[in-house]
Design a protein around this motif. Structure first.
Motif, PDB file in Angstrom:
ATOM      1  N   ARG A 122     -13.572   8.160  11.854  1.00 60.94           N
ATOM      2  CA  ARG A 122     -13.563   7.175  13.184  1.00 60.94           C
ATOM      3  C   ARG A 122     -12.251   6.186  12.854  1.00 60.94           C
ATOM      4  O   ARG A 122     -11.806   6.249  14.230  1.00 60.94           O
ATOM      5  N   CYS A 123     -11.857   5.919  12.018  1.00 64.11           N
ATOM      6  CA  CYS A 123     -10.693   5.029  11.948  1.00 64.11           C
ATOM      7  C   CYS A 123      -9.389   5.732  12.235  1.00 64.11           C
ATOM      8  O   CYS A 123      -8.526   5.531  13.082  1.00 64.11           O
ATOM      9  N   MET A 124      -9.427   6.952  11.614  1.00 61.25           N
ATOM     10  CA  MET A 124      -8.270   8.035  12.124  1.00 61.25           C
ATOM     11  C   MET A 124      -8.318   8.500  13.506  1.00 61.25           C
ATOM     12  O   MET A 124      -7.235   8.555  14.013  1.00 61.25           O
ATOM     13  N   ASN A 125      -9.603   8.624  14.128  1.00 63.53           N
ATOM     14  CA  ASN A 125      -9.545   8.920  15.447  1.00 63.53           C
ATOM     15  C   ASN A 125      -9.011   7.761  16.473  1.00 63.53           C
ATOM     16  O   ASN A 125      -8.297   8.060  17.373  1.00 63.53           O
ATOM     17  N   VAL A 126      -9.381   6.531  16.143  1.00 64.39           N
ATOM     18  CA  VAL A 126      -8.771   5.386  16.819  1.00 64.39           C
ATOM     19  C   VAL A 126      -7.139   5.421  16.651  1.00 64.39           C
ATOM     20  O   VAL A 126      -6.469   5.017  17.438  1.00 64.39           O
ATOM     21  N   LEU A 127      -6.680   5.615  15.334  1.00 60.11           N
ATOM     22  CA  LEU A 127      -5.348   5.686  15.030  1.00 60.11           C
ATOM     23  C   LEU A 127      -4.732   6.588  16.085  1.00 60.11           C
ATOM     24  O   LEU A 127      -3.612   6.391  16.619  1.00 60.11           O
ATOM     25  N   ALA A 140      -0.906   7.827   7.027  1.00 57.87           N
ATOM     26  CA  ALA A 140      -1.706   6.869   7.481  1.00 57.87           C
ATOM     27  C   ALA A 140      -3.071   7.037   6.934  1.00 57.87           C
ATOM     28  O   ALA A 140      -3.706   6.238   6.794  1.00 57.87           O
ATOM     29  N   SER A 141      -3.431   8.378   6.846  1.00 56.25           N
ATOM     30  CA  SER A 141      -4.647   8.732   6.338  1.00 56.25           C
ATOM     31  C   SER A 141      -4.784   8.226   4.856  1.00 56.25           C
ATOM     32  O   SER A 141      -5.949   7.643   4.470  1.00 56.25           O
ATOM     33  N   GLY A 142      -3.661   8.346   3.971  1.00 54.19           N
ATOM     34  CA  GLY A 142      -3.391   7.942   2.907  1.00 54.19           C
ATOM     35  C   GLY A 142      -3.843   6.392   2.675  1.00 54.19           C
ATOM     36  O   GLY A 142      -4.465   5.716   1.891  1.00 54.19           O
ATOM     37  N   ILE A 143      -3.274   5.896   3.643  1.00 53.02           N
ATOM     38  CA  ILE A 143      -3.171   4.067   3.650  1.00 53.02           C
ATOM     39  C   ILE A 143      -4.695   4.012   4.044  1.00 53.02           C
ATOM     40  O   ILE A 143      -5.133   2.944   3.347  1.00 53.02           O
ATOM     41  N   VAL A 144      -5.252   4.649   4.740  1.00 51.25           N
ATOM     42  CA  VAL A 144      -6.506   4.115   5.499  1.00 51.25           C
ATOM     43  C   VAL A 144      -7.490   4.310   4.139  1.00 51.25           C
ATOM     44  O   VAL A 144      -8.257   3.308   3.845  1.00 51.25           O
ATOM     45  N   LYS A 145      -7.341   5.391   3.529  1.00 43.99           N
ATOM     46  CA  LYS A 145      -8.183   5.604   2.236  1.00 43.99           C
ATOM     47  C   LYS A 145      -8.118   4.665   1.302  1.00 43.99           C
ATOM     48  O   LYS A 145      -8.915   4.305   0.561  1.00 43.99           O
ATOM     49  N   GLY A 146      -6.808   4.405   1.119  1.00 47.97           N
ATOM     50  CA  GLY A 146      -6.640   3.079   0.017  1.00 47.97           C
ATOM     51  C   GLY A 146      -7.234   1.857   0.331  1.00 47.97           C
ATOM     52  O   GLY A 146      -7.639   1.036  -0.377  1.00 47.97           O
ATOM     53  N   LEU A 147      -7.226   1.532   1.909  1.00 48.05           N
ATOM     54  CA  LEU A 147      -7.585   0.265   2.093  1.00 48.05           C
ATOM     55  C   LEU A 147      -9.330   0.201   2.275  1.00 48.05           C
ATOM     56  O   LEU A 147      -9.993  -0.700   1.994  1.00 48.05           O
ATOM     57  N   LEU A 148      -9.967   1.444   2.310  1.00 47.18           N
ATOM     58  CA  LEU A 148     -11.265   1.532   2.466  1.00 47.18           C
ATOM     59  C   LEU A 148     -11.916   1.580   1.092  1.00 47.18           C
ATOM     60  O   LEU A 148     -13.272   1.365   1.078  1.00 47.18           O
ATOM     61  N   ARG A 149     -11.277   1.709   0.034  1.00 40.93           N
ATOM     62  CA  ARG A 149     -11.730   1.866  -1.290  1.00 40.93           C
ATOM     63  C   ARG A 149     -12.352   0.334  -1.620  1.00 40.93           C
ATOM     64  O   ARG A 149     -11.764  -0.334  -1.432  1.00 40.93           O
TER      65      ARG A 149
END
Length: 149
Positions: A122-127, A140-149
């Motif tokens: 969902r986050c990636m779709n919005v981005l 960006a996917s790597g950044i989102v993954k890091g922030l969601l952990r």
């Protein structure tokens, strides 16, 4: 976008810039291919957003090719890929710096209310909706993954 590419092609032909001419023709061919596919599926012609996606894909392909050529010791071919990349990037919006990408990722996570890795899609779709062509979505996917952990 189409007009901008066509004008650049006319200018490149007029000035005898062979690398630019061939790269711009490749861009036009990719857009035409997508137009034909859309027509067959009953969709509208390619939009500017879709053209940006095509250009992003072309940039990524050339980066991978340049790396492969370097590893194979074919430096002249790697340089050719990088030259084509610069020509393609000229038609794309300026990429956001990494700090702004991090900020955008954090903002989207808050907007979506994401609280775990299952919300990553969902986050990636919005981005992708908010920043088409303005960031490298694999980073960006790597950044989102890091922030969601």
């Amino acid at each position: 976008m189409r007009e901008k590419i066509a004008e650049a092609l006319k200018d490149a032909i007029k000035n005898g810039r062979k690398r630019c001419v061939s790269t711009l023709r490749l861009i036009q061919a990719a857009i035409t291919d997508r137009d034909i596919a859309n027509r067959g599926a009953g969709k509208d012609p390619v939009s500017d957003e879709e053209i940006l996606a095509i250009l992003s894909k072309m940039v990524k392909q050339r980066e991978e090719s340049a790396r492969a050529f370097e590893e194979g010791g074919r430096l002249e071919l790697a340089e050719q890929e990088r030259e084509e990349n610069e020509i393609i990037r000229a038609f794309m919006p300026r990429q956001l710096p990494e700090e702004e990408v991090r900020r955008a990722c954090a903002q989207v996570i808050n907007e979506v209310g994401a609280d775990g890795l299952r919300d990553m899609g969902r986050c990636m779709n919005v981005l992708k909706e908010k920043y088409p062509g303005k960031m490298d979505f694999s980073k960006a996917s790597g950044i989102v993954k890091g922030l969601l952990r």
